[in-house]
Structures are given as structure tokens and as C-alpha cells.
Design a protein around this motif. Structure first.
Motif, mmCIF file in Angstrom:
data_model
loop_
_atom_site.group_PDB
_atom_site.id
_atom_site.type_symbol
_atom_site.label_atom_id
_atom_site.label_comp_id
_atom_site.label_asym_id
_atom_site.label_seq_id
_atom_site.Cartn_x
_atom_site.Cartn_y
_atom_site.Cartn_z
ATOM 1 N N UNK A 28 0.833 -1.207 0.000
ATOM 2 C CA UNK A 28 0.000 0.000 0.000
ATOM 3 C C UNK A 28 0.864 1.252 0.000
ATOM 4 N N UNK A 29 1.932 1.229 0.773
ATOM 5 C CA UNK A 29 2.832 2.384 0.849
ATOM 6 C C UNK A 29 3.524 2.642 -0.481
ATOM 7 N N UNK A 30 3.873 1.571 -1.200
ATOM 8 C CA UNK A 30 4.577 1.704 -2.473
ATOM 9 C C UNK A 30 3.637 1.840 -3.669
ATOM 10 N N UNK A 31 2.324 1.684 -3.397
ATOM 11 C CA UNK A 31 1.307 1.750 -4.464
ATOM 12 C C UNK A 31 1.544 0.668 -5.525
ATOM 13 N N UNK A 32 1.858 -0.542 -5.075
ATOM 14 C CA UNK A 32 2.030 -1.680 -5.965
ATOM 15 C C UNK A 32 1.221 -2.846 -5.393
ATOM 16 N N UNK A 33 1.172 -3.956 -6.112
ATOM 17 C CA UNK A 33 0.397 -5.097 -5.662
ATOM 18 C C UNK A 33 1.137 -5.873 -4.573
ATOM 19 N N UNK A 34 0.385 -6.583 -3.774
ATOM 20 C CA UNK A 34 0.983 -7.405 -2.727
ATOM 21 C C UNK A 34 1.866 -8.515 -3.295
ATOM 22 N N UNK A 98 5.447 11.841 -2.282
ATOM 23 C CA UNK A 98 4.495 11.378 -1.279
ATOM 24 C C UNK A 98 4.960 11.830 0.097
ATOM 25 N N UNK A 99 4.052 12.427 0.860
ATOM 26 C CA UNK A 99 4.363 12.851 2.220
ATOM 27 C C UNK A 99 3.343 12.239 3.177
ATOM 28 N N UNK A 100 3.849 11.760 4.305
ATOM 29 C CA UNK A 100 2.972 11.239 5.344
ATOM 30 C C UNK A 100 3.068 12.175 6.536
ATOM 31 N N UNK A 101 1.924 12.706 6.948
ATOM 32 C CA UNK A 101 1.862 13.742 7.965
ATOM 33 C C UNK A 101 1.170 13.219 9.214
ATOM 34 N N UNK A 102 1.617 13.688 10.358
ATOM 35 C CA UNK A 102 1.029 13.271 11.629
ATOM 36 C C UNK A 102 0.575 14.510 12.387
ATOM 37 N N UNK A 103 -0.670 14.496 12.853
ATOM 38 C CA UNK A 103 -1.202 15.624 13.619
ATOM 39 C C UNK A 103 -2.408 15.156 14.409
ATOM 40 N N UNK A 104 -2.836 15.954 15.363
ATOM 41 C CA UNK A 104 -4.020 15.617 16.141
ATOM 42 C C UNK A 104 -5.268 15.818 15.285
ATOM 43 N N UNK A 109 -8.310 19.232 11.479
ATOM 44 C CA UNK A 109 -9.540 19.926 11.106
ATOM 45 C C UNK A 109 -9.301 21.421 10.901
ATOM 46 N N UNK A 110 -8.572 22.038 11.837
ATOM 47 C CA UNK A 110 -8.378 23.489 11.800
ATOM 48 C C UNK A 110 -7.344 23.903 10.748
ATOM 49 N N UNK A 111 -6.275 23.102 10.593
ATOM 50 C CA UNK A 111 -5.181 23.493 9.703
ATOM 51 C C UNK A 111 -4.919 22.490 8.578
ATOM 52 N N UNK A 112 -4.842 21.205 8.906
ATOM 53 C CA UNK A 112 -4.388 20.207 7.939
ATOM 54 C C UNK A 112 -5.223 20.136 6.679
ATOM 55 N N UNK A 113 -6.514 19.932 6.835
ATOM 56 C CA UNK A 113 -7.383 19.780 5.664
ATOM 57 C C UNK A 113 -7.446 21.061 4.832
ATOM 58 N N UNK A 114 -7.657 22.249 5.433
ATOM 59 C CA UNK A 114 -7.648 23.475 4.611
ATOM 60 C C UNK A 114 -6.333 23.686 3.862
ATOM 61 N N UNK A 115 -5.210 23.357 4.501
ATOM 62 C CA UNK A 115 -3.911 23.543 3.862
ATOM 63 C C UNK A 115 -3.732 22.593 2.682
ATOM 64 N N UNK A 116 -4.125 21.347 2.847
ATOM 65 C CA UNK A 116 -3.959 20.378 1.768
ATOM 66 C C UNK A 116 -4.897 20.657 0.607
ATOM 67 N N UNK A 117 -6.052 21.249 0.881
ATOM 68 C CA UNK A 117 -6.921 21.674 -0.225
ATOM 69 C C UNK A 117 -6.217 22.734 -1.067
ATOM 70 N N UNK A 118 -5.553 23.671 -0.390
ATOM 71 C CA UNK A 118 -4.827 24.717 -1.113
ATOM 72 C C UNK A 118 -3.600 24.147 -1.816
ATOM 73 N N UNK A 127 1.277 13.943 -3.183
ATOM 74 C CA UNK A 127 0.281 13.155 -2.455
ATOM 75 C C UNK A 127 0.585 13.235 -0.970
ATOM 76 N N UNK A 128 -0.422 13.602 -0.163
ATOM 77 C CA UNK A 128 -0.246 13.723 1.283
ATOM 78 C C UNK A 128 -1.251 12.836 2.012
ATOM 79 N N UNK A 129 -0.763 12.134 2.996
ATOM 80 C CA UNK A 129 -1.620 11.306 3.847
ATOM 81 C C UNK A 129 -1.526 11.801 5.275
ATOM 82 N N UNK A 130 -2.681 12.073 5.896
ATOM 83 C CA UNK A 130 -2.717 12.506 7.289
ATOM 84 C C UNK A 130 -2.974 11.308 8.180
ATOM 85 N N UNK A 131 -2.086 11.100 9.139
ATOM 86 C CA UNK A 131 -2.301 10.119 10.208
ATOM 87 C C UNK A 131 -2.648 10.885 11.470
ATOM 88 N N UNK A 132 -3.620 10.365 12.222
ATOM 89 C CA UNK A 132 -3.996 11.025 13.461
ATOM 90 C C UNK A 132 -3.005 10.657 14.551
#
Length: 313
Positions: A28-34, A98-104, A109-118, A127-132
């Protein structure tokens, strides 16, 4: 190990396997088949004459050799990436990353999603993935390269005392302050609330991931007395939901309270004791200090915060 004939692309697969300790998650991380990752793992086992990953019960665990290999491999791959990108820099219009981001949850909600939309408008191939945020393994995930960037407080006493903070860089991103909240029909709350009266009201405590005590609660723990806390929740959003319709209080960041879906049902006042500012910082491993793509992302986040999020809320 036989270096001649080694497909260097296998090292990218190896890094994913050692980080994820799972063929499925590595795929999944490499975007290839198992099956493709399974084939790569078999080739790597032959190349290194080591199993690398071994099944222990229902989990896959790294062999001692693989444990020793994980960090040097990550550093090597980062050096290769830096070498390749050093001449051209990073072009957000055309480059893929590809960037993997970690935040609360609240910061997402306040910063991550609005920033990634922009960001999507100016960097269509990024490509950005948010992990809680999960407290116990935050620094390990940054150290291992599983997470590229974290947005969280960078304050003494918050993190594991054994962690080497010198391995990480940080830059303040968003400033906020804490507010005391309660249901708008809770007439015990008013702007002149004393600390003694506050202590007479049941209080909802926030502990991230169930065990990381928030800054307000750390202050309260050092007070000669504090209110009874019959409920402990893992997020500020849940604290807000818990106070609505009750006679309890909670302490949350001002931005979170004012942007909540239930904001119109809250009374929001200043806490009756000093807590100090809440500074949310970008945190990353120093190996990325001069990485062109990583540097571009950090600058984009900083500029977006400066232009769109007031720091005097």
C-alpha cells in the motif's frame, strides 16, 4: 551478500518492508500489488542470506540483521534522493512526491485539511496522507522515516524523557491559547469565575491517546487543589461533545472551541488560572533539513498559516 546484479529498486521495497513490517502495508505504501512485494521480499532474502521478516504468532517481526539494517538503509535512500534532487530542486508543478503527515484530530480539522486543499492547486502531483496523532510512538515514527512531518507541540516534558530531541528540527507554525468551556445553559460559568468556584464544578480531562496529559491538565496537577474529573477523553472534540448538555467544564484550544460544530451551544471564557500559549510546531527529522521537496512543503505550510490563520485568536 552479492552486490553485483542487485536491483537498487529492491532497496526501496526493503525500506517499506522494514518500516511497515507487513507485506500488505508495504504494498500500500509503495502503491504496488501485494504479490509484487512478496516477490521482492524473496529476492531480498536471497540477496542478504537472511529472512529479514519472520512470522511470530500473527505478526511479522524483523530479524536482528534487519533491525541493524533499517536505519542505515533509510539514511542511504535519503542521500540518494538528495543527490538526485539537489541540482533541479523541487518543482511543485511537475514533481511527484508522497508525504505522510502526523497531527491531532483538531489540528487536522483546523489546519491540515484546509492547507492540503490549497496545496492540491499548486502541487497537483504531490500526495499527502494525514495520520492522526498517537502519542507513544510519535518520535519513533519520525526517527524511522515512517512519518515525514508532524504538527504538534514541541515543549519540554511532553515527550518521552529518553528521546533524543537533538535528532529533530522544529519550527513554530500556529499560536493559540486555551479557553474554559461549558454548556451555554450552565450558569455556573461567567467571566469572573474564581479558581475556587471552578474547582467546585466537575471537569472533563483530555488525555491524548489515553495517556498523554494535555498542558492544562499538567498545570492543574501542580495546583494545591483541582476539580473532580469523572470523565477522561482522548480528544478535544470529544471534550466539547461531553460538556454540551451537562453541568461540567473542559479546557480546549480557542480555535477548536470556536470552529466546533457545537460552538453555538457553548459558553467560552478565559480559564481562572494561567496556562500559557499553545504553540503548534512542525517537527521533522534533521535528515530532511535540506531535502528540496520537504523544504518546499514546510515553506508552503508556514506561508499558508501566516496568510490564513491568525495567531491572535
Amino acid at each position: 551478500m552479492h552486490f553485483d546484479g542487485l536491483d537498487l529498486n529492491l532497496l526501496v521495497a526493503l525500506d517499506a518492508l522494514l518500516s511497515e513490517q507487513s507485506v500488505t502495508r508495504a504494498a500500500s505504501r509503495l502503491c504496488v500489488t501485494q504479490p509484487a512485494v512478496s516477490v521482492a521480499l524473496q529476492k531480498l532474502r536471497v540477496q542478504f542470506s537472511d529472512q529479514l521478516l519472520e512470522r511470530v504468532g500473527r505478526r511479522m517481526e524483523l530479524t536482528p540483521f534487519a533491525q541493524d539494517l533499517a536505519l542505515p538503509l533509510k539514511g542511504l535512500l535519503h542521500q540518494v534522493r538528495t543527490l538526485v534532487e539537489s541540482r533541479s530542486g523541487f518543482d511543485p508543478i511537475t514533481d511527484t512526491r508522497n508525504f505522510r503527515l502526523l497531527m491531532s484530530n483538531s489540528i487536522a480539522k483546523v489546519f491540515g485539511v484546509p492547507t492540503l486543499r490549497a496545496l492540491r492547486k499548486v502541487a497537483p502531483n504531490v500526495h499527502c496522507q494525514i495520520d492522526i496523532f498517537v502519542a507513544p510512538n510519535l518520535l519513533r515514527r519520525l526517527q524511522d522515516g515512517e512519518i515525514d512531518l508532524c504538527i504538534q507541540t514541541f515543549q519540554s516534558g511532553v515527550w518521552d524523557g529518553g528521546a533524543d530531541l537533538q535528532s529533530f528540527s522544529h519550527e513554530m507554525l500556529i499560536s493559540d491559547h486555551y479557553v474554559l468551556i461549558g454548556d451555554r445553559k450552565n450558569f455556573q460559568l461567567h467571566s469572573n469565575l474564581s479558581f475556587d468556584d471552578f474547582c467546585k464544578i466537575d471537569h472533563i480531562e483530555t488525555r491524548f491517546s489515553g495517556n498523554l496529559v494535555s498542558l492544562p491538565e499538567r498545570h492543574l496537577s501542580n495546583m494545591p487543589r483541582r476539580p473532580n474529573s469523572p470523565i477522561v477523553v482522548p480528544t478535544y472534540d470529544l471534550a466539547i461533545e461531553a460538556v454540551v448538555g451537562s453541568d461540567m467544564t473542559a479546557i480546549v484550544p480557542s480555535r477548536v472551541a470556536k470552529s466546533a460544530a457545537l460552538a453555538d451551544q457553548l459558553t467560552i471564557i478565559e480559564p481562572p488560572f494561567a496556562i500559557g500559549q499553545l504553540e503548534q510546531s512542525m517537527m521533522w527529522h534533521k535528515r530532511y533539513d535540506n531535502d528540496p521537496g520537504h523544504l518546499w512543503l514546510r515553506n508552503f505550510f508556514a506561508e499558508f498559516a501566516k496568510a490564513n490563520i491568525s495567531n491572535d485568536i
